[in-house]
Design a protein around this motif. Structure first.
Motif: not given
Length: 363
Positions: A221-243
């Protein structure tokens, strides 16, 4: 007749602990010690259970009794040293760990505990020597390698490897542990702080150290588009699940920002929630943020407070930053301070870790 009964009760307490029934295991240990007051194994287990629940003083008392009952047990001294360190009795812990090393001279856990206690006591040089001794016994100990590199000012490749491994293993239980056990509220604090300075939505954002996506969740509701970077591939996989993310990358944040065209921005907002505590020196980070921000763009991030030096490594493996250090970097790179909100960053062994949330604006 007492020994077989004590052994049975000790086995029962161990099974309860393995099943996650800590309170029940502790109750069995208490009953065991009532019947057999000098049972070193029972006292050792009770002390470990108390540490697990954050009852540090109970742990110290039980482990002191365990040491008295088994004065030749290096394990009892190591556990007591860990409890004393948790109880902020670092110098006492140093003495206890040294005793453990007289009993077991090449014990990596004893050297690691000694190094942590020495660092907490302010003896950086001694701590560095002890962390290096850990590596002679346990050459693949990533925590010890990270701490030795941080204390000696060596390149940060070891730090990156340590942090990646830490969060890869942490990913399955990250959200629950962080929010429920550690009382982590930084993403919500970022949302609230932004609300005081930016009432409209529609922002484009870059989430550094995005983890499982807790910041993106709060900024809906505050951001229209958001990109993310993380050093952990497993964390990124979890973030991707949120859509919730437009682009996601696993890797070192500086490398991604310098090489990946998808992360060149410009962004209206850059966030870094509990990221810099794993980075340390920020002299290269601030100019990289400047490169991807829009004019008058916002930069929100949290740090742990250092009162002693500009950037301090703690025995937790995390870094803390002073107010002056952050202020100097902000001035050097053309940022205006909109808000600094002092707050506990998390809780550790039931103690709040002091820190701050900053909101800067590019000028």
């Amino acid at each position: 007749m007492l020994a077989p009964q004590s052994a049975a009760m000790l086995a029962q307490a161990g099974k309860l602990r393995a099943a996650g029934k800590v309170a029940e295991a502790a109750a069995v240990c208490v009953e065991l010690i009532k019947r057999d007051p000098e049972n070193a194994d029972g006292l050792l287990l009770l002390g470990s259970l108390a540490m697990q629940t954050g009852a540090t003083e109970l742990a110290i008392g039980s482990l002191e009794r365990a040491v008295a009952a088994a004065p030749k047990s290096a394990d009892a001294y190591i556990r007591l040293g860990e409890a004393l360190t948790a109880g902020k009795r670092a110098q006492d812990a140093v003495t206890v760990f040294r005793k453990a090393l007289t009993l077991r001279p090449k014990d990596g856990a004893a050297f690691r505990g000694l190094a942590q206690a020495q660092l907490d006591a302010g003896n950086r040089d001694d701590a560095l020597k002890s962390f290096r001794k850990v590596l002679t016994v346990l050459p693949y100990d990533q925590y010890a390698a990270h701490m030795a590199a941080a204390l000696s000012g060596e390149p940060s490749k070891l730090t990156s490897s340590y942090v990646q491994d830490l969060f890869d293993h942490y990913s399955e239980h990250f959200d629950q542990h962080l929010t429920e056990t550690l009382g982590y509220r930084v993403p919500a604090a970022i949302r609230d702080t932004l609300g005081r300075h930016h009432s409209a939505g529609g922002l484009t954002a870059l989430d550094l150290g995005c983890g499982t996506g807790l910041v993106a969740l709060e900024l809906q509701g505050i951001v229209e588009a958001i990109d993310g970077i993380d050093i952990s591939r497993q964390m990124v996989a979890k973030a991707r699940e949120r859509g919730l993310y437009r682009e996601l990358r696993a890797g070192d944040l500086m490398e991604v920002l310098s090489r990946d065209q998808a992360f060149r921005g410009p962004y209206d907002l850059v966030t870094a929630a509990d990221v810099f505590i794993y980075v340390g020196q920020l002299e290269e980070v601030f100019p990289a943020i400047c490169q991807v921000l829009t004019p008058a763009g916002l930069f929100a991030f949290s740090v742990e407070h250092s009162m002693e030096e500009p950037v301090a490594v703690r025995s937790s493996g995390r870094f803390a930053h002073s107010v002056d250090y952050i202020g100097t970097l902000a001035d050097q790179h053309g940022f205006r301070l909109l808000e600094r909100h002092d707050m506990p960053i998390r809780h550790e062994r039931n103690e709040p870790i002091p820190g701050a949330l900053y909101l800067l604006q590019a000028e």
